[in-house]
Design a protein around this motif. Structure first.
Motif, PDB file in Angstrom:
ATOM      1  N   PHE A  31      29.372  60.220 -35.356  1.00 20.03           N
ATOM      2  CA  PHE A  31      28.546  59.295 -36.146  1.00 20.03           C
ATOM      3  C   PHE A  31      27.731  58.366 -35.239  1.00 20.03           C
ATOM      4  O   PHE A  31      26.617  57.980 -35.580  1.00 20.03           O
ATOM      5  CB  PHE A  31      29.398  58.522 -37.156  1.00 20.03           C
ATOM      6  N   TYR A  38      20.443  58.510 -39.055  1.00 18.40           N
ATOM      7  CA  TYR A  38      21.344  58.692 -40.200  1.00 18.40           C
ATOM      8  C   TYR A  38      20.662  58.401 -41.546  1.00 18.40           C
ATOM      9  O   TYR A  38      20.709  59.220 -42.467  1.00 18.40           O
ATOM     10  CB  TYR A  38      22.595  57.815 -40.035  1.00 18.40           C
ATOM     11  N   ASN A  42      19.892  61.091 -44.443  1.00 16.82           N
ATOM     12  CA  ASN A  42      20.626  60.895 -45.691  1.00 16.82           C
ATOM     13  C   ASN A  42      19.688  61.017 -46.894  1.00 16.82           C
ATOM     14  O   ASN A  42      19.963  61.743 -47.852  1.00 16.82           O
ATOM     15  CB  ASN A  42      21.183  59.472 -45.696  1.00 16.82           C
ATOM     16  N   ARG A  54      24.675  55.626 -55.194  1.00 17.73           N
ATOM     17  CA  ARG A  54      25.193  54.295 -54.829  1.00 17.73           C
ATOM     18  C   ARG A  54      24.896  53.298 -55.943  1.00 17.73           C
ATOM     19  O   ARG A  54      25.728  52.446 -56.258  1.00 17.73           O
ATOM     20  CB  ARG A  54      24.588  53.839 -53.506  1.00 17.73           C
ATOM     21  N   CYS A  76      34.130  52.202 -44.121  1.00 17.47           N
ATOM     22  CA  CYS A  76      33.281  53.284 -43.601  1.00 17.47           C
ATOM     23  C   CYS A  76      31.851  53.027 -44.068  1.00 17.47           C
ATOM     24  O   CYS A  76      31.171  53.926 -44.571  1.00 17.47           O
ATOM     25  CB  CYS A  76      33.766  54.642 -44.076  1.00 17.47           C
ATOM     26  N   ASP A  98      33.385  49.480 -40.329  1.00 17.77           N
ATOM     27  CA  ASP A  98      33.170  50.850 -39.844  1.00 17.77           C
ATOM     28  C   ASP A  98      33.612  50.872 -38.387  1.00 17.77           C
ATOM     29  O   ASP A  98      33.622  49.845 -37.722  1.00 17.77           O
ATOM     30  CB  ASP A  98      31.679  51.205 -39.938  1.00 17.77           C
ATOM     31  N   PHE A  99      33.990  52.065 -37.880  1.00 15.49           N
ATOM     32  CA  PHE A  99      34.411  52.092 -36.474  1.00 15.49           C
ATOM     33  C   PHE A  99      33.326  52.558 -35.524  1.00 15.49           C
ATOM     34  O   PHE A  99      33.580  52.680 -34.324  1.00 15.49           O
ATOM     35  CB  PHE A  99      35.735  52.810 -36.278  1.00 15.49           C
ATOM     36  N   SER A 100      32.125  52.797 -36.039  1.00 12.11           N
ATOM     37  CA  SER A 100      31.023  53.166 -35.146  1.00 12.11           C
ATOM     38  C   SER A 100      30.129  51.948 -34.910  1.00 12.11           C
ATOM     39  O   SER A 100      29.461  51.454 -35.832  1.00 12.11           O
ATOM     40  CB  SER A 100      30.205  54.309 -35.749  1.00 12.11           C
ATOM     41  N   MET A 103      26.422  52.408 -35.831  1.00 15.57           N
ATOM     42  CA  MET A 103      26.135  52.317 -37.267  1.00 15.57           C
ATOM     43  C   MET A 103      26.042  50.840 -37.675  1.00 15.57           C
ATOM     44  O   MET A 103      25.153  50.437 -38.424  1.00 15.57           O
ATOM     45  CB  MET A 103      27.244  52.996 -38.075  1.00 15.57           C
ATOM     46  N   ALA A 129      35.993  48.274 -37.096  1.00 22.13           N
ATOM     47  CA  ALA A 129      37.436  48.493 -37.262  1.00 22.13           C
ATOM     48  C   ALA A 129      37.697  49.899 -37.778  1.00 22.13           C
ATOM     49  O   ALA A 129      36.861  50.502 -38.463  1.00 22.13           O
ATOM     50  CB  ALA A 129      37.999  47.478 -38.253  1.00 22.13           C
ATOM     51  N   ASP A 130      38.891  50.397 -37.443  1.00 21.94           N
ATOM     52  CA  ASP A 130      39.329  51.717 -37.909  1.00 21.94           C
ATOM     53  C   ASP A 130      39.951  51.571 -39.295  1.00 21.94           C
ATOM     54  O   ASP A 130      40.808  50.708 -39.496  1.00 21.94           O
ATOM     55  CB  ASP A 130      40.361  52.263 -36.899  1.00 21.94           C
ATOM     56  N   ALA A 147      31.976  55.190 -49.417  1.00 19.29           N
ATOM     57  CA  ALA A 147      31.050  56.250 -49.823  1.00 19.29           C
ATOM     58  C   ALA A 147      30.885  57.248 -48.678  1.00 19.29           C
ATOM     59  O   ALA A 147      30.452  56.867 -47.580  1.00 19.29           O
ATOM     60  CB  ALA A 147      29.687  55.667 -50.203  1.00 19.29           C
ATOM     61  N   GLY A 149      32.800  58.435 -46.644  1.00 11.01           N
ATOM     62  CA  GLY A 149      33.543  58.117 -45.422  1.00 11.01           C
ATOM     63  C   GLY A 149      34.978  58.621 -45.480  1.00 11.01           C
ATOM     64  O   GLY A 149      35.525  59.065 -44.465  1.00 11.01           O
ATOM     65  N   ASN A 152      36.298  61.794 -43.861  1.00  6.55           N
ATOM     66  CA  ASN A 152      36.322  61.856 -42.395  1.00  6.55           C
ATOM     67  C   ASN A 152      37.556  61.211 -41.770  1.00  6.55           C
ATOM     68  O   ASN A 152      37.675  61.172 -40.544  1.00  6.55           O
ATOM     69  CB  ASN A 152      35.066  61.165 -41.850  1.00  6.55           C
TER      70      ASN A 152
HETATM   71  C1  LIG Z   1      28.860  59.743 -43.820  1.00  6.67           C
HETATM   72  S1  LIG Z   1      28.948  58.122 -43.178  1.00  6.67           S
HETATM   73  C2  LIG Z   1      28.848  57.145 -44.644  1.00  6.67           C
HETATM   74  C3  LIG Z   1      28.221  55.808 -44.417  1.00  6.67           C
HETATM   75  C4  LIG Z   1      27.942  54.981 -45.667  1.00  6.67           C
HETATM   76  N1  LIG Z   1      29.157  54.680 -46.389  1.00  6.67           N
HETATM   77  C5  LIG Z   1      26.943  55.647 -46.569  1.00  6.67           C
HETATM   78  O1  LIG Z   1      27.192  55.745 -47.772  1.00  6.67           O
HETATM   79  O2  LIG Z   1      25.889  56.045 -46.067  1.00  6.67           O
HETATM   80  C6  LIG Z   1      30.636  58.009 -42.747  1.00  6.67           C
HETATM   81  C7  LIG Z   1      30.971  56.726 -41.999  1.00  6.67           C
HETATM   82  O3  LIG Z   1      32.388  56.616 -41.928  1.00  6.67           O
HETATM   83  C8  LIG Z   1      32.726  56.049 -40.682  1.00  6.67           C
HETATM   84  N2  LIG Z   1      34.133  56.390 -40.412  1.00  6.67           N
HETATM   85  C9  LIG Z   1      34.705  57.610 -40.383  1.00  6.67           C
HETATM   86  N3  LIG Z   1      36.009  57.508 -40.096  1.00  6.67           N
HETATM   87  C10 LIG Z   1      36.274  56.173 -39.967  1.00  6.67           C
HETATM   88  C11 LIG Z   1      37.446  55.421 -39.686  1.00  6.67           C
HETATM   89  N4  LIG Z   1      38.609  56.006 -39.447  1.00  6.67           N
HETATM   90  N5  LIG Z   1      37.342  54.075 -39.651  1.00  6.67           N
HETATM   91  C12 LIG Z   1      36.164  53.454 -39.854  1.00  6.67           C
HETATM   92  N6  LIG Z   1      35.009  54.106 -40.116  1.00  6.67           N
HETATM   93  C13 LIG Z   1      35.068  55.454 -40.175  1.00  6.67           C
HETATM   94  C14 LIG Z   1      31.737  56.671 -39.713  1.00  6.67           C
HETATM   95  O4  LIG Z   1      31.610  55.933 -38.528  1.00  6.67           O
HETATM   96  C15 LIG Z   1      30.468  56.688 -40.566  1.00  6.67           C
HETATM   97  O5  LIG Z   1      29.686  55.535 -40.356  1.00  6.67           O
END
Ligand SMILES: C[S@@+](CC[C@H](N)C(=O)[O-])C[C@H]1O[C@@H](n2cnc3c(N)ncnc32)[C@H](O)[C@@H]1O
Length: 259
Positions: A31, A38, A42, A54, A76, A98-100, A103, A129-130, A147, A149, A152
């Motif tokens: 990500f 992104y 999207n 959304r 996420c 989010d952990f990225s 992003m 944060a994770d 959403a 997220g 993953n």
């Molecule tokens: C497909 S994107 C969705 C972003 C946003 N929610 C949207 O609707 O566009 C998935 C997001 O989940 C985050 N993500 C995935 N696993 C995660 C985790 N364990 N902790 C925090 N964020 C996480 C990724 O970094 C990414 O930004």
């Protein structure tokens, strides 16, 4: 990153990942890599339907969002689009996690333009944060959303338990995710688009072939809506419901933490 990333029922598993930590790291790197493109991808690849989904989530959750005392976590959150939809014309306080980092840099920049209606002068707070180990106290939130997220996460059950820990008694969970449409002409057409066209456009515009092959692969290995509802129930939530939208291509699950 290898392009054949698998999702097991336990959690997403990039091929070759030996542990949940490994899986998590690979997802975060993926990500981070696609963050610059992104939003563009999207909106383009969903034919702008992501905006509609959304907005629908926000409408559905309006009774909570209209409470000025409500505290909402968008997990996420990526570049913040769901969090911004939730905050539109609603007084609830909304934060994202989010952990990225890449992003979140984009989410923060967008929030300086899209101010929360509740605190017009402040940008929305975002936390790095994770989702499996969040730095918030028990029973902090009235609503936790996510959403696209949840699919993953390296451990789905652990994710649901962590959200449960953070919800106040009576608080609501809302998960928006892609799902595989049923067989039939439209479903088959969608699958063809998702598996053949989407990865090519995604790869071309993001420069990351693996990420946009991962998307259809992870959706096809993710739970069917009834299976996810069953897991949410097993973890201890009540009033578990789901609805599928747009010819069965996305599902919104909602559930409540018992009082
Ligand atoms: C497909 S994107 C969705 C972003 C946003 N929610 C949207 O609707 O566009 C998935 C997001 O989940 C985050 N993500 C995935 N696993 C995660 C985790 N364990 N902790 C925090 N964020 C996480 C990724 O970094 C990414 O930004």
């Amino acid at each position: 990153m290898p392009d054949a990333i698998a999702t097991s029922p336990k959690g997403t598993r990039p091929e070759g990942a030996r542990s949940e930590g490994d899986a998590s790291r690979q997802v975060r790197e993926m990500f981070t890599q696609i963050a610059p493109r992104y939003d563009l991808l999207n909106h383009l690849l969903s034919l702008q339907l992501d905006r509609l989904w959304r907005a629908r989530v926000a409408r559905r959750l309006r009774p909570i969002l209209m409470r000025p005392d409500a505290l909402v976590l968008d997990l996420c959150c990526g570049t913040g689009d769901l969090a911004f939809s939730l905050s539109r014309s609603a007084p609830a306080r909304i934060i994202g996690a989010d952990f990225s980092h890449a992003m979140l840099v984009r989410a923060r920049a967008k929030s300086l333009l899209t101010r929360s209606s509740a605190i017009p002068a402040s940008p929305m707070p975002f936390f790095e944060a994770d989702a499996l180990r969040l730095p918030f106290a028990d029973a902090s939130f009235d609503l936790i959303t996510t959403a696209f997220g949840f699919r993953n996460l390296a451990n789905y059950e652990a994710g649901l338990r962590e959200i449960h820990r953070l919800l106040k008694p009576g608080g609501t969970l809302a998960i928006l995710e892609f799902t595989e449409p049923p067989a039939g002409l439209l479903g088959d057409l969608y699958r063809w688009y998702f598996r053949n066209v989407l990865p090519r456009i995604g790869s071309l515009l993001s420069g990351d072939r693996a990420a946009y092959s991962y998307l259809p692969a992870s959706v096809s290995r993710f739970f069917r809506p009834a299976e996810l509802a069953s897991l949410i129930t097993t973890v201890g939530y009540r009033s578990v419901e789901y609805r599928v939208w747009t010819f069965g291509t996305v599902a919104l699950h909602t559930a409540v933490k018992s009082l």
